[in-house]
Design a protein around this motif. Structure first.
Motif, mmCIF file in Angstrom:
data_model
loop_
_atom_site.group_PDB
_atom_site.id
_atom_site.type_symbol
_atom_site.label_atom_id
_atom_site.label_comp_id
_atom_site.label_asym_id
_atom_site.label_seq_id
_atom_site.Cartn_x
_atom_site.Cartn_y
_atom_site.Cartn_z
ATOM 1 N N VAL A 95 0.798 -1.347 0.245
ATOM 2 C CA VAL A 95 0.165 -0.006 0.097
ATOM 3 C C VAL A 95 0.614 1.560 -0.010
ATOM 4 O O VAL A 95 0.232 2.561 -0.615
ATOM 5 N N ALA A 96 2.195 1.091 0.698
ATOM 6 C CA ALA A 96 2.860 2.113 0.918
ATOM 7 C C ALA A 96 3.303 2.525 -0.219
ATOM 8 O O ALA A 96 4.050 3.935 -0.602
ATOM 9 N N THR A 97 4.207 1.764 -0.983
ATOM 10 C CA THR A 97 4.822 1.782 -2.626
ATOM 11 C C THR A 97 3.575 1.810 -3.554
ATOM 12 O O THR A 97 3.930 3.297 -4.745
ATOM 13 N N ASN A 116 7.923 -1.219 -9.543
ATOM 14 C CA ASN A 116 7.829 -2.026 -10.046
ATOM 15 C C ASN A 116 7.955 -3.060 -8.925
ATOM 16 O O ASN A 116 7.609 -4.506 -8.985
ATOM 17 N N LEU A 117 8.348 -2.348 -7.584
ATOM 18 C CA LEU A 117 8.021 -3.140 -6.169
ATOM 19 C C LEU A 117 7.081 -2.820 -5.296
ATOM 20 O O LEU A 117 6.547 -4.306 -5.314
ATOM 21 N N HIS A 118 6.102 -2.186 -5.747
ATOM 22 C CA HIS A 118 4.868 -2.057 -5.112
ATOM 23 C C HIS A 118 3.765 -3.621 -6.235
ATOM 24 O O HIS A 118 2.771 -4.484 -5.661
ATOM 25 N N VAL A 119 4.203 -3.405 -7.659
ATOM 26 C CA VAL A 119 4.248 -4.972 -8.169
ATOM 27 C C VAL A 119 4.293 -6.032 -7.475
ATOM 28 O O VAL A 119 3.604 -7.247 -7.181
ATOM 29 N N GLY A 120 5.526 -6.602 -8.119
ATOM 30 C CA GLY A 120 5.687 -7.481 -6.744
ATOM 31 C C GLY A 120 5.483 -8.068 -5.392
ATOM 32 O O GLY A 120 5.425 -8.943 -4.895
ATOM 33 N N ASP A 280 3.844 3.589 -23.841
ATOM 34 C CA ASP A 280 4.316 3.194 -22.110
ATOM 35 C C ASP A 280 4.261 1.420 -21.544
ATOM 36 O O ASP A 280 3.938 0.215 -21.559
ATOM 37 N N CYS A 281 5.698 2.017 -20.425
ATOM 38 C CA CYS A 281 6.080 0.374 -20.299
ATOM 39 C C CYS A 281 5.687 0.286 -18.749
ATOM 40 O O CYS A 281 5.090 0.883 -18.316
ATOM 41 N N THR A 282 5.062 -1.254 -18.465
ATOM 42 C CA THR A 282 4.490 -1.131 -17.384
ATOM 43 C C THR A 282 6.030 -1.253 -15.946
ATOM 44 O O THR A 282 5.076 -1.012 -14.662
ATOM 45 N N SER A 283 6.878 -0.872 -16.362
ATOM 46 C CA SER A 283 7.688 -0.338 -15.703
ATOM 47 C C SER A 283 7.336 0.789 -14.685
ATOM 48 O O SER A 283 8.429 1.648 -13.268
ATOM 49 N N GLY A 284 6.570 1.528 -15.257
ATOM 50 C CA GLY A 284 6.248 2.938 -14.849
ATOM 51 C C GLY A 284 6.463 3.733 -15.007
ATOM 52 O O GLY A 284 6.122 5.038 -15.223
#
Length: 390
Positions: A95-97, A116-120, A280-284
């Motif tokens: 939630v925080a990321t 990426n970190l949020h998704v992981g 538009d990359c899914t890395s953000g």
């Protein structure tokens, strides 16, 4: 006073627990589905994901407040408690990321963006929730499903939606107005260290990282449900890219980063084209570039497409692949140039797919085969996860 107010607003414990499980399922499902959404028609997925995520923050706070004494008092721990603590930590971090990203923050970590970190963390949360439910399962009770509980739970969801709108406003005030509806930001905001061959990052999906393609030995094949197969050498394809990848006199009108309609300019009869399209990359991150190459529709016209053909599959030298419906594929581009320059290896040379309205991982790099098919290719989802592994 505050404690009594919060107690009055908090749904019953079992409702909170089951709402948390349902919220995680919706958040993960909408997040994964959003990976394949690149047009405004699918913006509701991102809105749903954000609103549910912020609702999870409120529910998680209520849950942690309720169990705080059991966690602090180590004497009351059982075999499942360490896993529960781990699950709570991962949930808070997820939630925080996500909120940090929405508010304009990004701290790259080993090549990963905060998104990426949020998704992981979100994906890691799924098995942890499943195991936690097995250890702490309590069936819903009829007494919990009353009108008051429903109103409290609904208030939490509405609060999440309101909080999301507030975060959007805060993002704009903090200078994040260039963020797309997908959550992606202009590459300049990401401080990308690796921009070989262009002014946008070189990224690959999962493990795709082949050696540079030998241009002299490379052949683009158009096959499948066609009247006549094509085999084009690099000169055949590159000639079109050189013709279309030049300066302003060959370019179409500028395309907005959020536009679903790309701008293009075709060289009549020659198959060469330019296309202003948003990657538009899914890395953000996202970038609007002018791509030069060969319109896929022109290749299909040359090969002759069977009447019952439904899909066009683009296959990389690595085996990575993605399919588009025939009508959509016709409007796509096999790019050999970007911004007037020849594609670098990292950006997919000799040729990559440019598919407006699709996310970056669907823009297949190092394309060597264009296959016209009568059926879809559900196995492409598996291939995206294993391509590049020896």
């Amino acid at each position: 006073m505050l404690r009594s107010v919060l107690a009055a607003l908090t749904p019953p414990p079992r409702v909170v627990d089951w709402a948390l499980a349902a919220g995680v399922a919706v958040a993960v499902g909408s997040g994964l589905a959003s990976f394949t959404t690149g047009t405004r028609s699918g913006a509701w997925l991102f809105w749903l994901h954000a609103a549910v995520g912020l609702s999870l923050a409120a529910l998680l706070a209520a849950k942690l407040w309720r169990v705080r004494r059991r966690v602090v008092d180590r004497a009351g721990w059982d075999a499942a408690t360490p896993l529960s603590v781990l699950q709570a930590a991962v949930a808070v971090a997820a939630v925080a990321t996500g909120l940090f990203w929405v508010l304009g923050g990004n701290v790259p970590l080993w090549g990963w963006t905060t998104l990426n970190l949020h998704v992981g963390l979100g994906l890691l949360l799924v098995p942890l929730v499943v195991v936690h439910l097995r250890a702490r399962y309590h069936s819903p009770r009829r007494v919990d499903a009353d009108r008051r509980a429903a109103l409290k739970t609904g208030a939490v969801l509405v609060g999440g939606a309101v909080a999301w709108r507030a975060s959007e406003t805060a993002d704009r005030l903090l200078g994040g107005a260039d963020r797309r509806f997908t959550g992606s930001k202009p590459v300049g905001d990401l401080s990308a260290a690796d921009t070989r061959g262009g002014d946008f990052p070189v990224t690959s999906w999962v493990a795709d990282d082949p050696d540079p393609v030998d241009r002299d030995a490379w052949t683009l094949t158009v096959a499948g449900a066609v009247d006549a197969e094509l085999a084009l050498g690099v000169d055949d394809v590159d000639r079109a890219g050189n013709a279309a990848g030049g300066g302003d006199e060959a370019a179409g009108a500028d395309a907005s980063a959020d536009s679903d309609e790309p701008a293009d300019d075709e060289t009549a009869g020659g198959g060469a084209a330019t296309l202003d399209a948003t990657l538009d990359c899914t890395s953000g991150w996202y970038t609007v570039q002018r791509w030069g190459g060969v319109r896929v529709g022109d290749l299909l016209d040359r090969a002759g497409v069977a009447d019952d053909a439904r899909f066009v599959r683009f296959v990389s030298v690595t085996g990575y692949r993605w399919s588009l419906p025939v009508a959509e594929a016709r409007e796509a581009l096999l790019a050999t140039h970007v911004g007037g320059d020849e594609l670098s290896h990292g950006h997919g040379a000799p040729a990559r797919l440019v598919a407006p309205g699709r996310r970056g991982f669907q823009w297949v790099k190092w394309v060597e085969r264009v296959e016209v098919r009568r059926r879809g290719d559900p196995a492409q989802w598996l291939v995206t996860l294993i391509s590049g592994f020896d």
